[in-house]
Design an enzyme around this catalytic site. Structure first.
Site, PDB file in Angstrom:
ATOM      1  N   ASN A   1       0.848  -1.201   0.000  1.00  0.00           N
ATOM      2  CA  ASN A   1       0.000   0.000   0.000  1.00  0.00           C
ATOM      3  C   ASN A   1       0.881   1.248   0.000  1.00  0.00           C
ATOM      4  O   ASN A   1       2.103   1.147  -0.013  1.00  0.00           O
ATOM      5  CB  ASN A   1      -0.936  -0.026   1.211  1.00  0.00           C
TER       6      ASN A   1
ATOM      7  N   LYS B   1     -14.063   1.403  15.606  1.00  0.00           N
ATOM      8  CA  LYS B   1     -12.820   0.631  15.538  1.00  0.00           C
ATOM      9  C   LYS B   1     -12.201   0.440  16.919  1.00  0.00           C
ATOM     10  O   LYS B   1     -11.671  -0.613  17.242  1.00  0.00           O
ATOM     11  CB  LYS B   1     -11.824   1.322  14.601  1.00  0.00           C
TER      12      LYS B   1
ATOM     13  N   ASP C   1      -4.170  -6.442   5.361  1.00  0.00           N
ATOM     14  CA  ASP C   1      -5.241  -7.224   5.981  1.00  0.00           C
ATOM     15  C   ASP C   1      -5.275  -8.635   5.381  1.00  0.00           C
ATOM     16  O   ASP C   1      -5.714  -9.575   6.021  1.00  0.00           O
ATOM     17  CB  ASP C   1      -6.591  -6.538   5.770  1.00  0.00           C
TER      18      ASP C   1
ATOM     19  N   ASP D   1      -2.962 -10.117  12.375  1.00  0.00           N
ATOM     20  CA  ASP D   1      -3.361  -8.791  12.864  1.00  0.00           C
ATOM     21  C   ASP D   1      -2.500  -8.465  14.093  1.00  0.00           C
ATOM     22  O   ASP D   1      -2.717  -8.990  15.184  1.00  0.00           O
ATOM     23  CB  ASP D   1      -4.856  -8.766  13.215  1.00  0.00           C
TER      24      ASP D   1
ATOM     25  N   LYS E   1       8.537 -17.057 -10.760  1.00  0.00           N
ATOM     26  CA  LYS E   1       7.787 -15.887 -11.244  1.00  0.00           C
ATOM     27  C   LYS E   1       6.565 -16.347 -12.048  1.00  0.00           C
ATOM     28  O   LYS E   1       6.693 -17.209 -12.918  1.00  0.00           O
ATOM     29  CB  LYS E   1       8.725 -15.052 -12.110  1.00  0.00           C
TER      30      LYS E   1
HETATM   31  N1  CTP Z   1      -3.307  -3.494  12.035  1.00  0.00           N
HETATM   32  C1  CTP Z   1      -2.421  -4.466  12.408  1.00  0.00           C
HETATM   33  N2  CTP Z   1      -2.339  -5.643  11.727  1.00  0.00           N
HETATM   34  C2  CTP Z   1      -3.129  -5.851  10.656  1.00  0.00           C
HETATM   35  C3  CTP Z   1      -4.031  -4.852  10.245  1.00  0.00           C
HETATM   36  C4  CTP Z   1      -4.098  -3.680  10.942  1.00  0.00           C
HETATM   37  O1  CTP Z   1      -1.680  -4.274  13.396  1.00  0.00           O
HETATM   38  N3  CTP Z   1      -3.030  -6.975   9.973  1.00  0.00           N
HETATM   39  C5  CTP Z   1      -3.403  -2.253  12.813  1.00  0.00           C
HETATM   40  C6  CTP Z   1      -2.868  -1.036  12.081  1.00  0.00           C
HETATM   41  O2  CTP Z   1      -1.518  -0.787  12.415  1.00  0.00           O
HETATM   42  C7  CTP Z   1      -3.780   0.070  12.572  1.00  0.00           C
HETATM   43  C8  CTP Z   1      -5.103  -0.637  12.771  1.00  0.00           C
HETATM   44  O3  CTP Z   1      -4.766  -1.992  13.017  1.00  0.00           O
HETATM   45  O4  CTP Z   1      -3.373   0.551  13.832  1.00  0.00           O
HETATM   46  C9  CTP Z   1      -5.949  -0.526  11.554  1.00  0.00           C
HETATM   47  O5  CTP Z   1      -6.987  -1.400  11.629  1.00  0.00           O
HETATM   48  P1  CTP Z   1      -7.735  -2.007  10.385  1.00  0.00           P
HETATM   49  O6  CTP Z   1      -8.927  -2.703  10.923  1.00  0.00           O
HETATM   50  O7  CTP Z   1      -6.824  -2.736   9.477  1.00  0.00           O
HETATM   51  O8  CTP Z   1      -8.213  -0.698   9.722  1.00  0.00           O
HETATM   52  P2  CTP Z   1      -8.028  -0.109   8.312  1.00  0.00           P
HETATM   53  O9  CTP Z   1      -7.200  -0.955   7.440  1.00  0.00           O
HETATM   54  O10 CTP Z   1      -7.603   1.305   8.508  1.00  0.00           O
HETATM   55  O11 CTP Z   1      -9.507  -0.023   7.815  1.00  0.00           O
HETATM   56  P3  CTP Z   1     -10.633  -1.144   7.529  1.00  0.00           P
HETATM   57  O12 CTP Z   1     -11.384  -1.242   8.803  1.00  0.00           O
HETATM   58  O13 CTP Z   1     -11.373  -0.501   6.455  1.00  0.00           O
HETATM   59  O14 CTP Z   1      -9.890  -2.385   7.169  1.00  0.00           O
END
Ligand code: CTP
Length: 413
Positions: free
Chosen positions: A208, A336, A277, A304, A287
Site C-alpha cells: 500500500n 474501531k 489485511d 493482525d 515468477k
Molecule cells: N493493524 C495491524 N495488523 C493488521 C491490520 C491492521 O496491526 N493486519 C493495525 C494497524 O496498524 C492500525 C489498525 O490496526 O493501527 C488498523 O486497523 P484495520 O482494521 O486494518 O483498519 P483499516 O485498514 O484502517 O480499515 P478497515 O477497517 O477498512 O480495514
C-alpha cells in the site's frame, strides 16, 4: 535539581565568527556541572585557539585525525557523549551532516554516536534562507536532530535577519532542558510503521501507499519525551531515527514476530503501520507467467498485529490508527476502538494528496468517553501532539486502574 550535573557534553566547534561565543558556552556548561569535551574543525582553528577550549574545559581538545591518538578516539568520543552540541553549526557543516560525511573528526563522531544531536546554526541570513540549507535542516530534523535557533538580528557582515547563533546561556538552558524528565520518562514504547509487503511470487507483492512518516514521527516524539523506543518498520525510504531501536521487517507475519516479544515488555504500543489485511493464499516459488485471459488471486487473512497485542493477558496501552477514505471519521474511529478492544484510535482521512505519502496530516483521537481533533500540521509536529495526548491518557488509565485496585482491596478486607 541540576540536570546537567555529571553529564557528558561534546561541543563541536565549526569555522564561523560565532566560534568565540563557544568559549563562554563551554564555561557555562562546566559551571552547571557538565563534563565538556571540545572537537574543533580545521576552519574553527582560524577563529579561535584550541588552548582556550583546553583551559575552559580542563580536557584535551580534538582538532583533526592527528588528534585521534588511539585511532579509535572518534568512536570513544561518540560513545562518551550524552549530548553532542554543534555550536556554531555552519551551513557547510549542516550539509556535511545531512550527507552523513565522515571525512573529518567531528563528522565521524556525529555519524558514530547514538547521542541526541543538537545543532546551533550560525550563518548569513541568505545562506540560512537558501532552500539547500532548509532542505538539509528538514532532513536532519527528520533524523531526530534538534535545531537550536538561530536568533535574528544584525549580522557580522552587516545584514539583518535570521542566522545568529543563540547566546551561550540560552544554549546551556536547552542542554539542561534536554535532560529534564519528559512525559514518557522511564516508559517503554513500541511503534510499528510503514507498509508491509506480501509476496505473490519472487518479484511481485501486494502492498500500500504508506510512507511510514507518521509512525517514525511518533517514535521520535516518544523518544524525545524520554521513552525507550523500539520501532518495527516495514519497507520505507526513511532514515533510521537516532536513539530508537529499529527492526526492519517485510511481511505482516514478520511484523507480528518482531513486535510480540517487544510488546510483552512495553507500556505503550502504537500501531501506526499499514499492515496488510490479506496476503496471497500461496506464494509462487517461480515468477508467475502471463497467461491468456484474467487471473484470480486467492487471499487469506494476514496476521493482525494490533489485535494480537491487544488480546495479550496484560496488554500495554494500545493505540491503533484508522485510515478512512470517507468523511464519517468519528463514527468509524469509535467503532474501531471498540471492535479492536484498544485504548485509543488515531483516525485520519486518506486519499489523493492526504494521509499516505504526504508530509502533512490531521488526526482525530478518540478514547473511552473523549476525543480531540489535531488540526492539519506536519507529521513531525503531529507526532509530538499525539505523544502528549497518549501520555495524558496513559496516566489517566493508570490512575483509574490504581484506584480500582485500592477499592477492590478495601472491599475484600
Ligand atoms: N493493524 C495491524 N495488523 C493488521 C491490520 C491492521 O496491526 N493486519 C493495525 C494497524 O496498524 C492500525 C489498525 O490496526 O493501527 C488498523 O486497523 P484495520 O482494521 O486494518 O483498519 P483499516 O485498514 O484502517 O480499515 P478497515 O477497517 O477498512 O480495514
Amino acid at each position: 535539581m541540576d540536570f546537567l550535573s555529571g553529564k557528558h557534553i561534546l561541543v563541536g566547534v565549526c569555522g564561523g565568527i560565532a566560534a568565540y561565543k563557544s568559549a563562554e558556552l563551554v564555561r557555562l556548561a562546566r559551571a552547571a556541572g557538565a563534563r565538556v569535551r571540545v572537537v574543533m574543525t580545521a576552519s574553527a582553528a582560524e577563529f579561535i585557539g584550541a588552548r582556550t577550549f583546553q583551559a575552559l574545559s580542563a580536557e584535551p581538545v580534538w582538532r583533526d585525525w592527528t588528534d585521534d591518538r588511539s585511532g579509535m578516539d572518534h568512536i570513544d568520543l561518540a560513545r562518551w557523549a550524552d549530548r553532542i552540541l554543534v555550536a556554531p553549526a555552519t551551513a557547510d557543516r549542516l550539509a556535511r551532516l545531512a550527507q552523513g560525511r565522515a571525512d573529518d573528526l567531528l563528522g565521524a563522531i556525529c555519524l558514530a554516536s547514538q547521542a541526541p544531536l543538537m545543532l546551533a546554526p550560525s550563518m548569513n541570513q541568505a545562506m540560512w534562507r537558501n532552500p539547500a540549507t532548509q532542505d538539509n535542516l528538514a532532513l536532519l530534523r527528520r533524523r531526530g536532530a534538534r535545531i537550536c535557533g538561530p536568533g535574528e538580528g544584525e549580522q557580522a557582515c552587516g545584514d539583518v535577519g535570521p542566522g545568529r547563533m543563540l547566546e551561550p546561556g540560552v544554549l546551556v538552558q536547552m542542554l539542561t532542558d534536554s535532560f529534564r524528565n519528559g512525559a514518557l520518562a522511564g516508559l517503554k514504547v513500541v511503534v510499528t510503521a510503514g507498509p508491509t509487503r506480501e509476496a505473490l511470487d519472487p518479484v511481485r507483492y501486494l502492498s500500500n501507499r504508506s510512507s511510514g512518516k507518521m509512525g517514525y514521527a511518533a517514535a521520535v516524539a516518544a523518544r524525545e519525551a524520554g521513552a525507550e523506543v523500539a520501532l518495527v518498520s516495514g519497507p520505507v525510504a526513511l532514515p533510521a531515527p537516532a536513539g530508537v531501536a529499529l527492526t526492519r521487517v517485510e511481511t505482516a507475519q514478520d511484523m507480528l514476530e518482531a513486535t510480540l516479544p517487544l510488546a510483552r515488555a512495553c507500556d505503550i504500543f502504537i500501531a501506526a503501520a499499514a499492515v496488510a489485511d490479506y496476503r496471497p493464499a500461496t506464494t509462487a516459488a517461480q515468477k508467475l507467467k502471463r497467461q491468456a485471459g484474467g487471473r484470480t488471486l486467492a487471499l487469506e487473512p494476514a496476521a493482525d498485529v494490533l489485535a494480537t497485542v491487544a488480546a495479550m493477558p496484560r496488554p500495554p496501552f494500545c493505540v491503533g490508527f484508522a485510515a478512512e477514505t470517507d468523511d464519517n471519521l468519528q463514527h468509524h474511529a469509535h467503532k474501531k476502538r471498540l471492535s479492536k478492544g484498544i485504548d485509543m484510535v488515531a483516525a485520519n482521512r486518506v486519499g489523493p494528496g492526504v494521509g499516505f505519502d504526504s508530509d502533512e496530516n490531521t488526526l482525530l483521537l478518540v478514547w473511552e468517553g473523549g476525543q480531540t481533533m489535531l488540526e492539519q500540521d506536519t507529521k513531525t509536529r503531529l507526532g509530538v501532539r499525539l505523544i502528549e495526548c497518549i501520555a495524558d491518557r496513559f496516566r489517566a488509565r493508570q490512575t483509574t486502574t490504581e484506584s480500582h485496585a485500592e477499592h477492590t482491596t478495601e472491599n475484600t478486607r
